[in-house]
Scaffold this motif. Structure first.
Motif, PDB file in Angstrom:
ATOM      1  N   ARG A   1       0.840  -1.195   0.000  1.00  0.00           N
ATOM      2  CA  ARG A   1       0.000   0.000   0.000  1.00  0.00           C
ATOM      3  C   ARG A   1       0.875   1.244   0.000  1.00  0.00           C
ATOM      4  O   ARG A   1       1.886   1.303   0.692  1.00  0.00           O
ATOM      5  N   SER A   2       0.455   2.232  -0.741  1.00  0.00           N
ATOM      6  CA  SER A   2       1.198   3.489  -0.818  1.00  0.00           C
ATOM      7  C   SER A   2       1.309   4.141   0.561  1.00  0.00           C
ATOM      8  O   SER A   2       2.320   4.754   0.881  1.00  0.00           O
ATOM      9  N   SER A   3       0.269   3.960   1.384  1.00  0.00           N
ATOM     10  CA  SER A   3       0.296   4.537   2.734  1.00  0.00           C
ATOM     11  C   SER A   3       1.384   3.901   3.595  1.00  0.00           C
ATOM     12  O   SER A   3       1.997   4.576   4.426  1.00  0.00           O
ATOM     13  N   CYS A   4       1.663   2.624   3.380  1.00  0.00           N
ATOM     14  CA  CYS A   4       2.742   1.949   4.121  1.00  0.00           C
ATOM     15  C   CYS A   4       4.091   2.520   3.712  1.00  0.00           C
ATOM     16  O   CYS A   4       4.957   2.758   4.559  1.00  0.00           O
ATOM     17  N   ASN A   5       4.258   2.753   2.429  1.00  0.00           N
ATOM     18  CA  ASN A   5       5.493   3.352   1.922  1.00  0.00           C
ATOM     19  C   ASN A   5       5.672   4.758   2.482  1.00  0.00           C
ATOM     20  O   ASN A   5       6.762   5.134   2.907  1.00  0.00           O
ATOM     21  N   MET A   6       4.586   5.541   2.503  1.00  0.00           N
ATOM     22  CA  MET A   6       4.641   6.905   3.035  1.00  0.00           C
ATOM     23  C   MET A   6       4.927   6.886   4.536  1.00  0.00           C
ATOM     24  O   MET A   6       5.712   7.700   5.036  1.00  0.00           O
ATOM     25  N   PHE A   7       4.310   5.948   5.268  1.00  0.00           N
ATOM     26  CA  PHE A   7       4.554   5.829   6.715  1.00  0.00           C
ATOM     27  C   PHE A   7       6.022   5.531   6.980  1.00  0.00           C
ATOM     28  O   PHE A   7       6.650   6.137   7.860  1.00  0.00           O
ATOM     29  N   SER A   8       6.601   4.631   6.178  1.00  0.00           N
ATOM     30  CA  SER A   8       8.014   4.291   6.320  1.00  0.00           C
ATOM     31  C   SER A   8       8.888   5.522   6.074  1.00  0.00           C
ATOM     32  O   SER A   8       9.844   5.773   6.824  1.00  0.00           O
ATOM     33  N   LEU A   9       8.546   6.299   5.056  1.00  0.00           N
ATOM     34  CA  LEU A   9       9.299   7.515   4.761  1.00  0.00           C
ATOM     35  C   LEU A   9       9.232   8.500   5.927  1.00  0.00           C
ATOM     36  O   LEU A   9      10.254   9.068   6.322  1.00  0.00           O
ATOM     37  N   CYS A  10       8.044   8.677   6.506  1.00  0.00           N
ATOM     38  CA  CYS A  10       7.885   9.606   7.635  1.00  0.00           C
ATOM     39  C   CYS A  10       8.695   9.150   8.846  1.00  0.00           C
ATOM     40  O   CYS A  10       9.332   9.976   9.522  1.00  0.00           O
ATOM     41  N   ILE A  11       8.700   7.856   9.118  1.00  0.00           N
ATOM     42  CA  ILE A  11       9.504   7.317  10.229  1.00  0.00           C
ATOM     43  C   ILE A  11      10.989   7.575   9.963  1.00  0.00           C
ATOM     44  O   ILE A  11      11.742   7.968  10.860  1.00  0.00           O
ATOM     45  N   GLY A  12      11.411   7.355   8.722  1.00  0.00           N
ATOM     46  CA  GLY A  12      12.804   7.618   8.363  1.00  0.00           C
ATOM     47  C   GLY A  12      13.172   9.082   8.543  1.00  0.00           C
ATOM     48  O   GLY A  12      14.244   9.404   9.061  1.00  0.00           O
ATOM     49  N   PHE A  13      12.272   9.976   8.135  1.00  0.00           N
ATOM     50  CA  PHE A  13      12.528  11.411   8.306  1.00  0.00           C
ATOM     51  C   PHE A  13      12.629  11.779   9.783  1.00  0.00           C
ATOM     52  O   PHE A  13      13.433  12.629  10.160  1.00  0.00           O
ATOM     53  N   MET A  14      11.819  11.132  10.629  1.00  0.00           N
ATOM     54  CA  MET A  14      11.920  11.378  12.076  1.00  0.00           C
ATOM     55  C   MET A  14      13.308  11.014  12.587  1.00  0.00           C
ATOM     56  O   MET A  14      13.890  11.729  13.409  1.00  0.00           O
ATOM     57  N   GLY A  15      13.841   9.896  12.110  1.00  0.00           N
ATOM     58  CA  GLY A  15      15.193   9.491  12.495  1.00  0.00           C
ATOM     59  C   GLY A  15      16.232  10.514  12.080  1.00  0.00           C
ATOM     60  O   GLY A  15      17.178  10.794  12.816  1.00  0.00           O
ATOM     61  N   CYS A  16      16.045  11.112  10.914  1.00  0.00           N
ATOM     62  CA  CYS A  16      16.976  12.138  10.426  1.00  0.00           C
ATOM     63  C   CYS A  16      16.890  13.398  11.281  1.00  0.00           C
ATOM     64  O   CYS A  16      17.910  14.048  11.555  1.00  0.00           O
ATOM     65  N   ILE A  17      15.685  13.737  11.711  1.00  0.00           N
ATOM     66  CA  ILE A  17      15.529  14.870  12.630  1.00  0.00           C
ATOM     67  C   ILE A  17      16.254  14.568  13.942  1.00  0.00           C
ATOM     68  O   ILE A  17      16.947  15.427  14.491  1.00  0.00           O
ATOM     69  N   GLY A  18      16.134  13.332  14.426  1.00  0.00           N
ATOM     70  CA  GLY A  18      16.867  12.925  15.626  1.00  0.00           C
ATOM     71  C   GLY A  18      18.368  13.051  15.448  1.00  0.00           C
ATOM     72  O   GLY A  18      19.077  13.500  16.351  1.00  0.00           O
ATOM     73  N   MET A  19      18.872  12.685  14.269  1.00  0.00           N
ATOM     74  CA  MET A  19      20.307  12.850  13.981  1.00  0.00           C
ATOM     75  C   MET A  19      20.709  14.317  14.059  1.00  0.00           C
ATOM     76  O   MET A  19      21.762  14.655  14.602  1.00  0.00           O
ATOM     77  N   GLY A  20      19.874  15.168  13.506  1.00  0.00           N
ATOM     78  CA  GLY A  20      20.154  16.607  13.551  1.00  0.00           C
ATOM     79  C   GLY A  20      20.190  17.134  14.971  1.00  0.00           C
ATOM     80  O   GLY A  20      21.022  17.976  15.316  1.00  0.00           O
ATOM     81  N   ILE A  21      19.281  16.629  15.799  1.00  0.00           N
ATOM     82  CA  ILE A  21      19.254  17.036  17.213  1.00  0.00           C
ATOM     83  C   ILE A  21      20.529  16.579  17.918  1.00  0.00           C
ATOM     84  O   ILE A  21      21.147  17.350  18.660  1.00  0.00           O
TER      85      ILE A  21
END
Length: 193
Positions: free
Chosen positions: A89-109
């Motif tokens: 499902r496209s929503s699963c792919n989008m959810f995975s992307l959002c989780i990945g972006f959260m990790g990148c924000i954590g790296m920035g922090i």
């Protein structure tokens, strides 16, 4: 689409190379400056004091940006493959992307708030980065299995899942042990707890 453009495969390789360089350069500077012991210091310890803290912060922020680009390329690739196969499902792919972006924000922090300057913010950033990273890797492994055999081999899927399992196993003791200590300084003497 970006994923169909020739030449984007260099981005993940650049991410790994740049991130490795960030850790190695800040480690070497911290050891040469006498800020850490050469034998296996915490990654965050090698980016706590100037001048290595500035280099560490700058390079890890660039790594976070490269990770965002890499994850977005992966997202677009899955979307393109999914147009003909409908394996996820496209929503699963989008959810995975959002989780990945959260990790990148954590790296920035983590990169911006040094371990000893603002420890609680640094620790929250590390928790977000590592926790989101484990979830992202696991979701990508599941998506890879769903795309077999048309878009992935089972060998690649097994490797991805093994990395996911190892990451999850490593994340649990990190949480347990990190909750047991409060880091207030790098240098300790034998008479301290």
């Amino acid at each position: 689409m970006l994923c169909c453009m020739p030449g984007v495969a260099f981005v993940p390789a650049l991410l790994v190379s740049w991130s490795s360089a960030a850790f190695i350069i800040s480690y070497v500077i911290a050891v040469l400056a006498g800020h850490v012991e050469p034998l296996v210091p915490y990654i965050s310890d090698t980016g706590t004091k100037p001048p290595e803290s500035g280099i560490f912060g700058f390079m890890i922020n660039i790594s976070a940006l490269l990770a965002v680009i890499t994850m977005y390329i992966r997202y677009l690739l899955i979307e393109k493959q999914n147009e003909s196969s409908h394996f996820v499902r496209s929503s699963c792919n989008m959810f995975s992307l959002c989780i990945g972006f959260m990790g990148c924000i954590g790296m920035g922090i983590v990169a911006t708030f040094q371990e000893l300057a603002v420890p609680s913010v640094h620790d929250i950033g590390a928790l977000v980065a590592f926790g989101s990273g484990v979830v992202y890797i696991t979701l990508q492994s599941i998506i890879s299995y769903k795309s077999c055999p048309q878009w992935n081999t089972y060998f690649v899927c097994h490797i991805r899942m093994a990395i996911s399992v190892i990451s999850c196993i490593a994340f649990i003791p990190m949480i347990v042990f990190a909750s047991q200590i409060s880091m207030t300084k790098i240098d300790w003497t034998p008479d301290e707890k």
